[in-house]
Design a protein around this motif. Structure first.
Motif, PDB file in Angstrom:
ATOM      1  N   ALA A 122       0.842  -1.206   0.000  1.00  0.00           N
ATOM      2  CA  ALA A 122       0.000   0.000   0.000  1.00  0.00           C
ATOM      3  C   ALA A 122       0.876   1.255   0.000  1.00  0.00           C
ATOM      4  CB  ALA A 122      -0.885   0.001   1.240  1.00  0.00           C
ATOM      5  N   GLY A 123       0.275   2.390  -0.344  1.00  0.00           N
ATOM      6  CA  GLY A 123       0.981   3.667  -0.272  1.00  0.00           C
ATOM      7  C   GLY A 123       0.527   4.427   0.968  1.00  0.00           C
ATOM      8  N   VAL A 124       1.074   5.631   1.163  1.00  0.00           N
ATOM      9  CA  VAL A 124       0.724   6.369   2.384  1.00  0.00           C
ATOM     10  C   VAL A 124      -0.642   7.050   2.292  1.00  0.00           C
ATOM     11  CG1 VAL A 124       3.061   6.737   3.276  1.00  0.00           C
ATOM     12  CG2 VAL A 124       2.103   8.351   1.630  1.00  0.00           C
ATOM     13  N   THR A 125      -1.179   7.156   1.082  1.00  0.00           N
ATOM     14  CA  THR A 125      -2.550   7.661   0.953  1.00  0.00           C
ATOM     15  C   THR A 125      -3.341   6.658   0.107  1.00  0.00           C
ATOM     16  OG1 THR A 125      -2.108   8.834  -1.119  1.00  0.00           O
ATOM     17  CG2 THR A 125      -1.772  10.073   0.937  1.00  0.00           C
ATOM     18  N   ARG A 126      -4.664   6.826   0.148  1.00  0.00           N
ATOM     19  CA  ARG A 126      -5.521   5.906  -0.610  1.00  0.00           C
ATOM     20  C   ARG A 126      -5.181   5.946  -2.096  1.00  0.00           C
ATOM     21  NH1 ARG A 126     -10.453   6.761  -3.155  1.00  0.00           N
ATOM     22  NH2 ARG A 126     -11.782   4.915  -3.354  1.00  0.00           N
ATOM     23  N   HIS A 127      -5.002   7.159  -2.653  1.00  0.00           N
ATOM     24  CA  HIS A 127      -4.671   7.268  -4.072  1.00  0.00           C
ATOM     25  C   HIS A 127      -3.365   6.553  -4.400  1.00  0.00           C
ATOM     26  CE1 HIS A 127      -7.872   9.312  -5.907  1.00  0.00           C
ATOM     27  NE2 HIS A 127      -7.596  10.552  -5.556  1.00  0.00           N
ATOM     28  N   CYS A 229      -1.183  12.654 -12.740  1.00  0.00           N
ATOM     29  CA  CYS A 229      -1.671  13.527 -11.662  1.00  0.00           C
ATOM     30  C   CYS A 229      -0.549  14.015 -10.750  1.00  0.00           C
ATOM     31  CB  CYS A 229      -2.809  12.871 -10.887  1.00  0.00           C
ATOM     32  SG  CYS A 229      -2.312  11.631  -9.738  1.00  0.00           S
ATOM     33  N   SER A 230      -0.844  15.127 -10.084  1.00  0.00           N
ATOM     34  CA  SER A 230       0.184  15.806  -9.275  1.00  0.00           C
ATOM     35  C   SER A 230       0.346  15.120  -7.917  1.00  0.00           C
ATOM     36  CB  SER A 230      -0.261  17.250  -9.024  1.00  0.00           C
ATOM     37  OG  SER A 230      -1.466  17.225  -8.263  1.00  0.00           O
ATOM     38  N   GLU A 235      -1.753  13.093  -2.734  1.00  0.00           N
ATOM     39  CA  GLU A 235      -1.708  13.275  -1.281  1.00  0.00           C
ATOM     40  C   GLU A 235      -3.088  13.572  -0.702  1.00  0.00           C
ATOM     41  OE1 GLU A 235       0.917  12.393   1.324  1.00  0.00           O
ATOM     42  OE2 GLU A 235       1.465  12.559  -0.784  1.00  0.00           O
ATOM     43  N   PHE A 236      -3.864  14.448  -1.390  1.00  0.00           N
ATOM     44  CA  PHE A 236      -5.099  14.943  -0.783  1.00  0.00           C
ATOM     45  C   PHE A 236      -6.372  14.568  -1.541  1.00  0.00           C
ATOM     46  CE2 PHE A 236      -1.661  17.894   0.424  1.00  0.00           C
ATOM     47  CZ  PHE A 236      -1.680  17.685   1.786  1.00  0.00           C
ATOM     48  N   GLY A 237      -6.237  13.996  -2.713  1.00  0.00           N
ATOM     49  CA  GLY A 237      -7.432  13.668  -3.501  1.00  0.00           C
ATOM     50  C   GLY A 237      -8.240  12.551  -2.851  1.00  0.00           C
ATOM     51  N   THR A 238      -9.542  12.605  -3.069  1.00  0.00           N
ATOM     52  CA  THR A 238     -10.388  11.530  -2.521  1.00  0.00           C
ATOM     53  C   THR A 238     -11.260  10.915  -3.603  1.00  0.00           C
ATOM     54  OG1 THR A 238     -12.085  13.133  -1.918  1.00  0.00           O
ATOM     55  CG2 THR A 238     -10.531  12.515  -0.182  1.00  0.00           C
ATOM     56  N   LEU A 243     -10.083  12.347 -11.086  1.00  0.00           N
ATOM     57  CA  LEU A 243      -8.786  12.225 -11.775  1.00  0.00           C
ATOM     58  C   LEU A 243      -9.011  11.919 -13.252  1.00  0.00           C
ATOM     59  CD1 LEU A 243      -6.573  10.157  -9.267  1.00  0.00           C
ATOM     60  CD2 LEU A 243      -6.781  12.641  -9.506  1.00  0.00           C
ATOM     61  N   ALA A 244      -9.990  11.054 -13.541  1.00  0.00           N
ATOM     62  CA  ALA A 244     -10.278  10.704 -14.945  1.00  0.00           C
ATOM     63  C   ALA A 244     -10.781  11.931 -15.704  1.00  0.00           C
ATOM     64  CB  ALA A 244     -11.299   9.571 -14.999  1.00  0.00           C
ATOM     65  N   LEU A 245     -11.547  12.775 -14.994  1.00  0.00           N
ATOM     66  CA  LEU A 245     -12.080  13.989 -15.633  1.00  0.00           C
ATOM     67  C   LEU A 245     -10.952  15.009 -15.865  1.00  0.00           C
ATOM     68  CD1 LEU A 245     -14.609  15.615 -16.514  1.00  0.00           C
ATOM     69  CD2 LEU A 245     -14.772  16.451 -14.169  1.00  0.00           C
ATOM     70  N   LYS A 246     -10.160  15.214 -14.803  1.00  0.00           N
ATOM     71  CA  LYS A 246      -9.142  16.268 -14.853  1.00  0.00           C
ATOM     72  C   LYS A 246      -8.019  15.925 -15.849  1.00  0.00           C
ATOM     73  CE  LYS A 246      -6.168  18.677 -11.497  1.00  0.00           C
ATOM     74  NZ  LYS A 246      -5.782  18.662 -10.075  1.00  0.00           N
ATOM     75  N   TYR A 247      -7.616  14.678 -15.868  1.00  0.00           N
ATOM     76  CA  TYR A 247      -6.430  14.349 -16.673  1.00  0.00           C
ATOM     77  C   TYR A 247      -6.748  13.656 -17.993  1.00  0.00           C
ATOM     78  CZ  TYR A 247      -3.905  15.853 -12.581  1.00  0.00           C
ATOM     79  OH  TYR A 247      -3.420  16.619 -11.552  1.00  0.00           O
ATOM     80  N   CYS A 248      -7.934  13.093 -18.129  1.00  0.00           N
ATOM     81  CA  CYS A 248      -8.260  12.418 -19.398  1.00  0.00           C
ATOM     82  C   CYS A 248      -9.551  12.951 -20.021  1.00  0.00           C
ATOM     83  CB  CYS A 248      -8.376  10.906 -19.180  1.00  0.00           C
ATOM     84  SG  CYS A 248      -6.856  10.184 -18.592  1.00  0.00           S
ATOM     85  N   HIS A 249     -10.157  13.955 -19.404  1.00  0.00           N
ATOM     86  CA  HIS A 249     -11.388  14.584 -19.928  1.00  0.00           C
ATOM     87  C   HIS A 249     -12.500  13.566 -20.119  1.00  0.00           C
ATOM     88  CE1 HIS A 249      -8.686  17.906 -20.324  1.00  0.00           C
ATOM     89  NE2 HIS A 249      -7.894  17.157 -21.102  1.00  0.00           N
ATOM     90  N   ILE A 250     -12.545  12.616 -19.222  1.00  0.00           N
ATOM     91  CA  ILE A 250     -13.604  11.597 -19.281  1.00  0.00           C
ATOM     92  C   ILE A 250     -14.661  11.935 -18.241  1.00  0.00           C
ATOM     93  CG2 ILE A 250     -14.118   9.170 -18.773  1.00  0.00           C
ATOM     94  CD1 ILE A 250     -12.665   9.427 -21.395  1.00  0.00           C
TER      95      ILE A 250
END
Ligand SMILES: Nc1ccn([C@@H]2O[C@H](COP(=O)(O)OP(=O)(O)OP(=O)(O)O)[C@@H](O)[C@H]2O)c(=O)n1
Ligand SMILES: O=C(CO)[C@H](O)[C@H](O)COP(=O)(O)O
Length: 451
Positions: A122-127, A229-230, A235-238, A243-250
């Motif tokens: 796992a990573g330190v955040t859910r994302h 993604c940044s 770190e803070f996204g939930t 993410l799909a909308l912001k980076y792939c315009h889906i």
């Protein structure tokens, strides 16, 4: 044993295939696929699932991360895995777990016989945990057992009541739209406070939705989004759909889900989850009687009483020594409650036979099975002292079968000659049985209750 739904009402039946989803229902594995099925399978996408399970569960306020908190003595995450692995068209299930819980997770997979599971760190955040799961699928890791799927489901390890129906809907919608997620109406209105902690504005509740899980994505879309993604997002996204909308315009398709999709977050959610599971596994009771010959015997009146009193559950009956409804079939139907009505003797011969069959079946691996050994005390009984001595053996039997997750209790029904009093005793017996099954309280095992 094939796992069923979490406390579900029936065995794990494969559902319909989403358009273009590869599946292997019983028909597909037992006989060559028909022309249409074969075509469907050829054009079908492979589906995998990623389960983030690396959180600490701080809001739960207990030292054990909530995904490992026990419900009926089994860790919460095991129910979620069971819900996903019963869906035969999900090929791989990748679970992200922290290094410190890796061994516990491996033990759990073995103990509850989970299938098709791969573990990643796992990573330190859910994302970050989700990203690690996606990377494992993209790179075909885990000794090449994993392959890059066309569609990936993302589902929180702490949402145990996910049904095949909603998985099918989000996968089908993701195939068409690129991304899809389950949503629910808001329970409370969402408001924005200003810097002074006063109301700035409130959102119109009917126009907003709560985002739940599962979500599904074309693999290339969500993997691209995570790669782009940044650090701030990671770190803070939930919200994966964002993410799909912001980076792939889906623009994700939103699918209405059931109320049971809520995320176990606080301690009270564990109690709620336990109640739901208990309710589901109490839906069927099977009665076994050691004789079918003496139709007038009180045992048969008791069987009738149970059927009348427990009319909200499915009550079936049969015998171990006579051909009747096959006990194996009842076990396959995932019945977790058995009543052994002992008419002929005050011994545990019949109860023992039933316990042997249940133990051999492994049905109690996933859920505690309740067995109630019923005995009668009437004026024809052997001296009460002797009868009680025989019946007290239940303590030893109960201790033994508890190791196999079988909860054994005894019920002694006093049978006065007066008809009305007898009816009252039988009714009390039925109420005790209903309570034992509903509560599944392991503190009561080995007790001889008197009705
Ligand atoms: N670093 C993290 C943090 C969370 N999760 C997982 O993401 C899911 C949903 O997150 P959440 O409910 O927030 O879990 P926790 O972070 O464990 O809870 P809390 O916020 O109360 O600490 C859980 O299955 C959790 O284990 C994860 O895989 N890796
Ligand atoms: O709510 C969600 C919908 O996207 C996610 O399922 C996720 O559970 C959010 O996790 P967190 O509670 O850590 O914010």
């Amino acid at each position: 044993m094939e796992p069923g739904q979490p406390g579900g009402s029936g065995p794990a039946e494969p559902g319909p295939l989403p358009r273009g989803v590869r599946g292997a229902g019983p028909k597909a594995s037992a006989s060559p696929p028909s022309g249409a099925e074969a075509q469907l399978q050829r054009c079908a996408p492979a589906v995998a699932a990623v389960l983030p399970a690396g959180g600490r569960g701080e809001r739960m306020g207990v030292p054990t991360p909530k995904q490992f908190c026990p419900i009926l003595e089994r860790p919460l995450i095991s129910y979620t895995l069971q819900a996903l692995e019963r869906v035969c068209w999900i090929k791989d299930i990748v679970v992200a777990v922290t290094g410190e819980n890796m061994d516990a997770m491996k033990d759990l997979i073995q103990r509850y016989q989970h299938k098709r599971i791969s573990l990643v760190e796992a990573g330190v955040t859910r994302h970050r945990s989700i990203f690690n799961g996606l990377k494992a699928l993209a790179e075909g890791q885990r000794d090449a057992q994993l392959s890059r799927p066309e569609v990936v489901i993302i589902h929180d390890a702490v949402r145990p009541f996910v049904e095949e129906d909603i998985l099918l809907k989000v996968v089908t919608a993701a195939k068409e739209h690129g991304a899809a997620g389950a949503v629910r109406p808001l329970v409370s209105t969402v408001i924005s406070p200003d810097a002074d902690g006063c109301l700035d504005h409130s959102l119109e509740r009917a126009r907003h939705r709560a985002s739940e899980m599962p979500q599904a994505f074309l693999f290339d879309v969500i993997y691209e989004a995570y790669q782009q993604c940044s650090d701030y997002d990671l770190e803070f996204g939930t919200e994966c759909l964002q993410l799909a909308l912001k980076y792939c315009h889906i623009k994700a398709k939103l699918v209405e889900g059931s109320p049971d999709l809520w995320k176990v977050t606080y301690k009270r959610d564990l109690y709620a989850a336990e109640s739901i599971i208990k309710e589901r596994i109490s839906e069927q009771i099977h009665i076994v009687m050691d004789t079918k010959e003496d139709e007038e015997h009180i045992g048969h009146h008791f069987e009738e009483m149970l059927k009348n009193e427990l009319n909200h559950v499915k009550v079936t009956s049969g015998s171990l020594c006579h051909p009747g409804r096959d006990l194996q079939q009842i076990i396959l139907e995932q019945c977790y409650n058995f009543i052994c009505v002992n008419v002929k003797t005050s011994e545990f011969e019949e109860t023992q036979k039933l316990l042997d069959v249940l133990t051999e079946s492994n049905i109690s691996i996933l859920y505690p099975v309740v067995v109630i050994s019923v005995h009668f005390l009437d004026h024809k009984s052997v001296p009460i002292g002797q009868k009680m001595e025989n019946l007290m053996q239940i303590r030893e039997f109960a201790k033994e079968v508890k190791k196999r997750n079988i909860l054994l209790c005894g019920l002694l029904i006093y049978c006065p000659q007066e008809k009305q009093k007898l009816q009252d005793s039988l009714r009390r017996g039925a109420i005790i049985i209903a309570t034992l099954i509903k509560e599944r309280n392991s503190g009561l095992i080995g007790q001889l209750l008197v009705a």
